[in-house]
Design an enzyme around this catalytic site. Structure first.
Site, PDB file in Angstrom:
ATOM      1  N   ARG A  53      -9.787  -7.923  17.565  1.00  0.00           N
ATOM      2  CA  ARG A  53      -9.369  -7.501  16.249  1.00  0.00           C
ATOM      3  C   ARG A  53      -9.508  -9.062  15.357  1.00  0.00           C
ATOM      4  NH1 ARG A  53      -4.312  -3.288  16.161  1.00  0.00           N
ATOM      5  NH2 ARG A  53      -4.128  -4.064  14.179  1.00  0.00           N
ATOM      6  N   ASP A  57      10.160  -6.338  -4.631  1.00  0.00           N
ATOM      7  CA  ASP A  57       9.026  -7.031  -4.045  1.00  0.00           C
ATOM      8  C   ASP A  57       9.028  -8.284  -4.471  1.00  0.00           C
ATOM      9  OD1 ASP A  57       6.265  -6.088  -2.671  1.00  0.00           O
ATOM     10  OD2 ASP A  57       6.062  -7.728  -3.791  1.00  0.00           O
ATOM     11  N   HIS A  77      -9.946   4.766  13.113  1.00  0.00           N
ATOM     12  CA  HIS A  77      -9.021   4.468  12.084  1.00  0.00           C
ATOM     13  C   HIS A  77      -9.824   3.340  11.039  1.00  0.00           C
ATOM     14  CE1 HIS A  77      -5.303   3.177  10.158  1.00  0.00           C
ATOM     15  NE2 HIS A  77      -4.695   4.243  10.884  1.00  0.00           N
ATOM     16  N   ARG A  81       0.921  -1.219   0.042  1.00  0.00           N
ATOM     17  CA  ARG A  81       0.066   0.073  -0.161  1.00  0.00           C
ATOM     18  C   ARG A  81       0.791   1.329  -0.167  1.00  0.00           C
ATOM     19  NH1 ARG A  81      -3.710  -0.061  -2.500  1.00  0.00           N
ATOM     20  NH2 ARG A  81      -4.255   1.957  -1.660  1.00  0.00           N
ATOM     21  N   SER A 110       4.528   6.059  12.589  1.00  0.00           N
ATOM     22  CA  SER A 110       3.027   5.649  12.074  1.00  0.00           C
ATOM     23  C   SER A 110       2.394   6.720  11.471  1.00  0.00           C
ATOM     24  CB  SER A 110       2.431   4.841  13.106  1.00  0.00           C
ATOM     25  OG  SER A 110       1.919   5.920  14.006  1.00  0.00           O
ATOM     26  N   CYS A 111       1.330   6.410  10.803  1.00  0.00           N
ATOM     27  CA  CYS A 111       0.373   7.306  10.092  1.00  0.00           C
ATOM     28  C   CYS A 111      -0.257   8.103  11.089  1.00  0.00           C
ATOM     29  CB  CYS A 111      -0.542   6.774   9.202  1.00  0.00           C
ATOM     30  SG  CYS A 111      -1.690   5.508   9.746  1.00  0.00           S
ATOM     31  N   THR A 112      -0.641   7.592  12.263  1.00  0.00           N
ATOM     32  CA  THR A 112      -1.250   8.500  13.227  1.00  0.00           C
ATOM     33  C   THR A 112      -0.567   9.237  14.043  1.00  0.00           C
ATOM     34  OG1 THR A 112      -2.923   6.585  13.584  1.00  0.00           O
ATOM     35  CG2 THR A 112      -2.670   8.061  15.334  1.00  0.00           C
ATOM     36  N   THR A 148      -7.489  -2.116   8.368  1.00  0.00           N
ATOM     37  CA  THR A 148      -6.175  -2.507   7.599  1.00  0.00           C
ATOM     38  C   THR A 148      -5.922  -3.867   7.419  1.00  0.00           C
ATOM     39  OG1 THR A 148      -4.756  -2.638   9.611  1.00  0.00           O
ATOM     40  CG2 THR A 148      -5.066  -0.582   8.768  1.00  0.00           C
TER      41      THR A 148
END
Length: 328
Positions: A194, A35, A176, A10, A148-150, A179
Protein backbone atom coordinates in the site's frame (compact mmCIF):
# COMPACT_ATOMS: atom_id res chain seq x y z
CA UNK A 1 -34.70 13.50 14.35
CA UNK A 2 -31.99 16.14 14.77
CA UNK A 3 -28.58 15.16 13.43
CA UNK A 4 -25.15 16.77 13.50
CA UNK A 5 -22.13 15.81 11.39
CA UNK A 6 -18.61 15.89 12.80
CA UNK A 7 -16.16 15.59 9.93
CA UNK A 8 -17.21 16.86 6.50
CA UNK A 9 -15.15 14.49 4.35
CA UNK A 10 -16.28 11.89 1.82
CA UNK A 11 -18.93 10.34 4.07
CA UNK A 12 -20.05 13.58 5.72
CA UNK A 13 -20.61 15.29 2.36
CA UNK A 14 -22.37 12.26 0.91
CA UNK A 15 -24.71 12.12 3.89
CA UNK A 16 -25.60 15.77 3.35
CA UNK A 17 -26.42 15.11 -0.32
CA UNK A 18 -28.77 12.33 0.71
CA UNK A 19 -30.45 14.42 3.40
CA UNK A 20 -31.02 17.26 0.93
CA UNK A 21 -32.55 14.82 -1.58
CA UNK A 22 -35.23 13.74 0.90
CA UNK A 23 -38.77 15.02 0.31
CA UNK A 24 -40.08 17.97 2.27
CA UNK A 25 -41.35 16.96 5.67
CA UNK A 26 -38.61 14.37 6.14
CA UNK A 27 -38.01 13.09 9.65
CA UNK A 28 -34.36 14.24 9.49
CA UNK A 29 -33.15 17.73 10.34
CA UNK A 30 -29.44 18.49 10.01
CA UNK A 31 -28.71 21.14 12.63
CA UNK A 32 -24.89 21.43 12.58
CA UNK A 33 -21.75 20.51 10.66
CA UNK A 34 -18.31 20.62 12.27
CA UNK A 35 -15.07 20.37 10.32
CA UNK A 36 -11.61 21.81 10.85
CA UNK A 37 -11.38 22.99 7.22
CA UNK A 38 -12.38 26.58 6.37
CA UNK A 39 -15.98 27.22 5.38
CA UNK A 40 -14.99 28.23 1.84
CA UNK A 41 -13.17 24.93 1.34
CA UNK A 42 -16.11 22.91 2.70
CA UNK A 43 -18.53 24.75 0.41
CA UNK A 44 -16.31 24.20 -2.63
CA UNK A 45 -15.79 20.47 -1.98
CA UNK A 46 -19.51 19.95 -1.44
CA UNK A 47 -20.43 21.78 -4.64
CA UNK A 48 -17.79 20.14 -6.84
CA UNK A 49 -17.49 16.40 -6.28
CA UNK A 50 -15.18 14.33 -8.47
CA UNK A 51 -17.12 11.11 -7.82
CA UNK A 52 -20.79 12.13 -7.86
CA UNK A 53 -20.49 15.24 -9.99
CA UNK A 54 -21.35 18.86 -9.16
CA UNK A 55 -24.24 19.44 -6.79
CA UNK A 56 -27.15 20.56 -8.95
CA UNK A 57 -28.40 23.27 -6.58
CA UNK A 58 -26.89 26.48 -5.28
CA UNK A 59 -24.14 26.37 -2.66
CA UNK A 60 -22.79 29.47 -0.91
CA UNK A 61 -21.24 30.68 2.31
CA UNK A 62 -23.36 32.36 4.96
CA UNK A 63 -22.55 33.81 8.36
CA UNK A 64 -20.82 30.79 9.94
CA UNK A 65 -23.08 28.60 7.86
CA UNK A 66 -23.14 26.49 4.71
CA UNK A 67 -26.07 27.65 2.60
CA UNK A 68 -27.51 25.07 0.19
CA UNK A 69 -30.55 25.93 -1.92
CA UNK A 70 -31.40 28.70 0.51
CA UNK A 71 -31.17 26.40 3.53
CA UNK A 72 -28.65 27.64 6.10
CA UNK A 73 -26.78 24.92 8.02
CA UNK A 74 -24.68 26.22 10.94
CA UNK A 75 -21.02 25.29 10.64
CA UNK A 76 -18.28 25.23 13.26
CA UNK A 77 -14.57 24.56 12.87
CA UNK A 78 -13.33 23.06 16.12
CA UNK A 79 -10.97 20.14 16.62
CA UNK A 80 -12.51 19.58 20.05
CA UNK A 81 -16.24 18.92 20.39
CA UNK A 82 -16.06 20.21 23.95
CA UNK A 83 -16.12 23.71 22.41
CA UNK A 84 -19.45 23.05 20.65
CA UNK A 85 -22.95 22.96 22.08
CA UNK A 86 -24.72 19.84 20.83
CA UNK A 87 -27.71 20.14 23.14
CA UNK A 88 -30.84 18.87 21.42
CA UNK A 89 -28.93 16.72 18.92
CA UNK A 90 -30.38 13.20 18.80
CA UNK A 91 -27.44 11.57 17.01
CA UNK A 92 -23.99 12.92 16.24
CA UNK A 93 -22.63 11.30 13.10
CA UNK A 94 -18.89 11.12 13.74
CA UNK A 95 -17.34 10.95 10.28
CA UNK A 96 -13.82 12.02 11.23
CA UNK A 97 -12.25 8.56 11.16
CA UNK A 98 -10.44 9.26 14.45
CA UNK A 99 -13.04 8.15 17.03
CA UNK A 100 -11.08 5.07 18.01
CA UNK A 101 -10.62 5.63 21.76
CA UNK A 102 -13.34 5.99 24.37
CA UNK A 103 -12.48 9.60 25.25
CA UNK A 104 -12.66 10.68 21.58
CA UNK A 105 -15.73 8.60 20.72
CA UNK A 106 -17.72 9.94 23.68
CA UNK A 107 -16.92 13.64 23.21
CA UNK A 108 -20.17 14.14 21.35
CA UNK A 109 -22.08 12.89 24.38
CA UNK A 110 -20.18 15.26 26.66
CA UNK A 111 -21.07 18.11 24.30
CA UNK A 112 -24.77 17.35 24.67
CA UNK A 113 -25.70 14.85 21.93
CA UNK A 114 -27.93 11.97 23.03
CA UNK A 115 -26.05 9.36 20.99
CA UNK A 116 -23.02 8.99 18.69
CA UNK A 117 -22.80 6.92 15.50
CA UNK A 118 -19.27 6.36 14.20
CA UNK A 119 -18.73 6.01 10.44
CA UNK A 120 -16.26 3.15 10.59
CA UNK A 121 -14.86 0.43 12.80
CA UNK A 122 -14.13 1.59 16.34
CA UNK A 123 -13.02 -0.44 19.37
CA UNK A 124 -14.51 2.34 21.51
CA UNK A 125 -18.06 1.63 20.36
CA UNK A 126 -20.43 -0.16 22.72
CA UNK A 127 -21.76 -2.20 19.80
CA UNK A 128 -21.09 -2.59 16.07
CA UNK A 129 -24.30 -2.66 14.05
CA UNK A 130 -24.83 -3.73 10.44
CA UNK A 131 -28.35 -3.30 9.12
CA UNK A 132 -29.63 -6.57 7.70
CA UNK A 133 -27.30 -8.63 9.88
CA UNK A 134 -27.44 -7.77 13.59
CA UNK A 135 -29.52 -4.64 14.19
CA UNK A 136 -31.34 -6.58 16.90
CA UNK A 137 -28.21 -6.12 19.02
CA UNK A 138 -28.48 -2.32 19.07
CA UNK A 139 -30.35 -2.02 22.35
CA UNK A 140 -29.95 1.35 24.03
CA UNK A 141 -26.27 1.81 23.18
CA UNK A 142 -25.08 5.41 23.21
CA UNK A 143 -21.89 4.97 21.12
CA UNK A 144 -22.37 2.77 18.06
CA UNK A 145 -20.11 1.82 15.16
CA UNK A 146 -21.60 1.47 11.68
CA UNK A 147 -18.76 -0.96 10.84
CA UNK A 148 -17.10 -0.58 7.42
CA UNK A 149 -18.50 -0.27 3.92
CA UNK A 150 -17.35 -3.79 3.05
CA UNK A 151 -18.82 -5.25 6.24
CA UNK A 152 -22.14 -3.59 5.41
CA UNK A 153 -22.11 -5.44 2.09
CA UNK A 154 -20.72 -8.73 3.36
CA UNK A 155 -22.56 -9.34 6.64
CA UNK A 156 -26.16 -9.23 5.28
CA UNK A 157 -25.11 -11.58 2.45
CA UNK A 158 -23.42 -13.98 4.86
CA UNK A 159 -26.50 -14.00 7.08
CA UNK A 160 -28.71 -14.79 4.08
CA UNK A 161 -26.45 -17.64 2.92
CA UNK A 162 -26.28 -19.05 6.44
CA UNK A 163 -30.08 -18.99 6.62
CA UNK A 164 -30.36 -20.77 3.26
CA UNK A 165 -27.87 -23.57 3.73
CA UNK A 166 -25.66 -23.00 6.76
CA UNK A 167 -22.04 -21.94 6.23
CA UNK A 168 -19.20 -24.36 6.86
CA UNK A 169 -16.39 -22.13 5.58
CA UNK A 170 -15.95 -19.26 3.15
CA UNK A 171 -13.52 -16.83 1.59
CA UNK A 172 -14.24 -13.25 0.55
CA UNK A 173 -12.24 -11.03 -1.77
CA UNK A 174 -13.27 -7.40 -1.96
CA UNK A 175 -12.23 -5.66 -5.16
CA UNK A 176 -12.08 -2.20 -3.66
CA UNK A 177 -11.54 1.23 -5.19
CA UNK A 178 -8.57 3.18 -3.89
CA UNK A 179 -8.99 5.44 -0.87
CA UNK A 180 -7.05 8.29 0.70
CA UNK A 181 -5.15 5.82 2.87
CA UNK A 182 -3.09 5.13 -0.27
CA UNK A 183 -0.57 7.55 -1.80
CA UNK A 184 -1.00 9.00 -5.28
CA UNK A 185 2.69 8.35 -5.95
CA UNK A 186 4.96 5.76 -4.35
CA UNK A 187 5.51 6.77 -0.73
CA UNK A 188 6.37 4.95 2.51
CA UNK A 189 3.52 3.17 4.31
CA UNK A 190 3.51 0.47 6.97
CA UNK A 191 2.10 -1.98 4.43
CA UNK A 192 4.68 -2.09 1.64
CA UNK A 193 2.17 -2.94 -1.08
CA UNK A 194 0.00 0.00 0.00
CA UNK A 195 3.02 2.27 -0.31
CA UNK A 196 2.61 2.06 -4.08
CA UNK A 197 0.70 4.58 -6.20
CA UNK A 198 -2.98 3.78 -5.70
CA UNK A 199 -4.21 4.91 -9.12
CA UNK A 200 -1.62 2.95 -11.11
CA UNK A 201 -1.74 -0.63 -9.80
CA UNK A 202 -3.97 -3.30 -8.35
CA UNK A 203 -2.78 -3.62 -4.76
CA UNK A 204 -3.36 -6.76 -2.67
CA UNK A 205 -4.02 -5.95 0.98
CA UNK A 206 -6.18 -6.83 3.98
CA UNK A 207 -9.80 -6.06 4.81
CA UNK A 208 -11.16 -5.08 8.22
CA UNK A 209 -14.40 -6.82 7.26
CA UNK A 210 -12.97 -10.21 8.15
CA UNK A 211 -12.48 -9.23 11.79
CA UNK A 212 -15.77 -7.36 11.86
CA UNK A 213 -17.80 -10.26 10.47
CA UNK A 214 -16.78 -12.22 13.57
CA UNK A 215 -18.01 -9.33 15.73
CA UNK A 216 -21.30 -8.85 13.90
CA UNK A 217 -22.10 -12.57 13.42
CA UNK A 218 -20.21 -14.27 16.28
CA UNK A 219 -21.77 -17.70 15.66
CA UNK A 220 -19.76 -17.77 12.40
CA UNK A 221 -16.49 -16.57 13.97
CA UNK A 222 -13.44 -18.12 12.34
CA UNK A 223 -15.33 -19.60 9.41
CA UNK A 224 -14.77 -16.85 6.82
CA UNK A 225 -11.38 -15.63 5.66
CA UNK A 226 -10.78 -12.79 3.28
CA UNK A 227 -8.58 -10.25 1.57
CA UNK A 228 -8.79 -7.11 -0.52
CA UNK A 229 -7.43 -5.93 -3.82
CA UNK A 230 -7.40 -2.15 -4.19
CA UNK A 231 -7.97 -1.21 -7.82
CA UNK A 232 -7.53 2.04 -9.82
CA UNK A 233 -11.16 3.21 -9.77
CA UNK A 234 -12.58 6.10 -7.74
CA UNK A 235 -15.87 4.59 -6.63
CA UNK A 236 -17.91 1.38 -6.42
CA UNK A 237 -16.35 -1.80 -5.08
CA UNK A 238 -17.26 -5.47 -5.31
CA UNK A 239 -17.48 -8.55 -3.10
CA UNK A 240 -16.55 -11.96 -4.48
CA UNK A 241 -17.60 -14.56 -1.90
CA UNK A 242 -17.19 -18.33 -2.10
CA UNK A 243 -18.75 -20.44 0.65
CA UNK A 244 -19.23 -24.12 1.37
CA UNK A 245 -22.73 -24.80 2.66
CA UNK A 246 -23.62 -27.33 5.35
CA UNK A 247 -26.63 -28.54 3.36
CA UNK A 248 -26.62 -29.83 -0.21
CA UNK A 249 -28.81 -27.85 -2.62
CA UNK A 250 -29.48 -28.04 -6.33
CA UNK A 251 -28.82 -24.90 -8.36
CA UNK A 252 -32.48 -24.10 -8.98
CA UNK A 253 -33.41 -24.38 -5.30
CA UNK A 254 -30.47 -22.21 -4.27
CA UNK A 255 -31.20 -19.56 -6.90
CA UNK A 256 -34.84 -19.24 -5.83
CA UNK A 257 -33.96 -19.15 -2.13
CA UNK A 258 -31.33 -16.45 -2.68
CA UNK A 259 -33.64 -14.30 -4.82
CA UNK A 260 -36.42 -14.61 -2.24
CA UNK A 261 -34.12 -13.64 0.62
CA UNK A 262 -32.70 -10.68 -1.30
CA UNK A 263 -36.19 -9.49 -2.20
CA UNK A 264 -37.12 -9.50 1.51
CA UNK A 265 -33.94 -7.76 2.64
CA UNK A 266 -33.99 -4.03 3.47
CA UNK A 267 -30.42 -3.53 2.24
CA UNK A 268 -29.68 -6.06 -0.53
CA UNK A 269 -30.43 -5.65 -4.21
CA UNK A 270 -30.25 -7.81 -7.33
CA UNK A 271 -29.50 -7.29 -11.00
CA UNK A 272 -29.64 -9.71 -13.90
CA UNK A 273 -28.00 -7.19 -16.22
CA UNK A 274 -24.30 -7.52 -17.16
CA UNK A 275 -23.32 -4.34 -15.33
CA UNK A 276 -19.90 -2.79 -14.69
CA UNK A 277 -18.85 -0.83 -11.64
CA UNK A 278 -19.71 2.64 -12.97
CA UNK A 279 -23.33 1.53 -13.43
CA UNK A 280 -23.69 1.16 -9.66
CA UNK A 281 -22.57 4.66 -8.68
CA UNK A 282 -24.91 6.28 -6.12
CA UNK A 283 -26.88 3.08 -5.54
CA UNK A 284 -28.23 3.08 -1.95
CA UNK A 285 -28.14 -0.68 -1.32
CA UNK A 286 -25.44 -2.18 0.88
CA UNK A 287 -24.82 -4.79 -1.84
CA UNK A 288 -26.34 -5.43 -5.28
CA UNK A 289 -25.92 -9.08 -6.19
CA UNK A 290 -24.96 -9.74 -9.80
CA UNK A 291 -27.13 -12.62 -11.00
CA UNK A 292 -24.97 -13.51 -14.04
CA UNK A 293 -21.90 -13.89 -11.80
CA UNK A 294 -23.58 -15.95 -9.06
CA UNK A 295 -23.70 -19.75 -9.26
CA UNK A 296 -23.45 -23.07 -7.47
CA UNK A 297 -20.51 -25.41 -7.99
CA UNK A 298 -21.58 -28.94 -7.15
CA UNK A 299 -24.09 -29.42 -4.35
CA UNK A 300 -22.44 -27.40 -1.58
CA UNK A 301 -20.16 -24.69 -2.96
CA UNK A 302 -21.57 -21.28 -3.89
CA UNK A 303 -20.01 -18.26 -5.54
CA UNK A 304 -21.82 -14.94 -5.04
CA UNK A 305 -20.62 -11.70 -6.61
CA UNK A 306 -22.05 -8.29 -5.71
CA UNK A 307 -21.45 -4.57 -6.22
CA UNK A 308 -21.55 -1.80 -3.61
CA UNK A 309 -21.01 1.93 -3.76
CA UNK A 310 -18.69 2.10 -0.79
CA UNK A 311 -19.53 5.77 -0.15
CA UNK A 312 -23.17 6.21 -1.14
CA UNK A 313 -24.49 2.92 0.22
CA UNK A 314 -22.56 3.25 3.47
CA UNK A 315 -23.84 6.81 3.95
CA UNK A 316 -27.40 5.58 3.43
CA UNK A 317 -26.86 3.03 6.20
CA UNK A 318 -25.57 5.75 8.52
CA UNK A 319 -28.93 7.48 8.21
CA UNK A 320 -30.86 4.23 8.59
CA UNK A 321 -28.99 3.22 11.75
CA UNK A 322 -29.35 6.75 13.18
CA UNK A 323 -33.12 6.32 12.82
CA UNK A 324 -32.93 3.03 14.73
CA UNK A 325 -30.87 4.68 17.45
CA UNK A 326 -33.43 7.43 18.01
CA UNK A 327 -36.19 4.82 18.23
CA UNK A 328 -34.30 2.71 20.77
Amino acid sequence: MKLAINGFGRIGRTILRQVLAMPQGSDIELVLINDIAPLATCAYLFKYDSTFGPYAGKVSEGNNALVVDGQSIPMTHSSDLANIDLSGVDVLLDCTGIARTSDVARRGLAAGARKVLISGPSPAAEVTVVLGANEDQLGGAHVVSNASCTTNGLAPLVRVLDDIGGITTGHMTTIHCYTNSQPMVDAPRGDLARSRAGALSMVPTTSSAIHLIDVVLPHLAGRISGAAVRVPTASVSAIDLIVTLDRSLDAETFDKALRDQVSASPVLGWTDMPLVSSDLRARPESLVIAGPETRMVGANQVRVFGWYDNEWGFSARMLDVARLMTAA
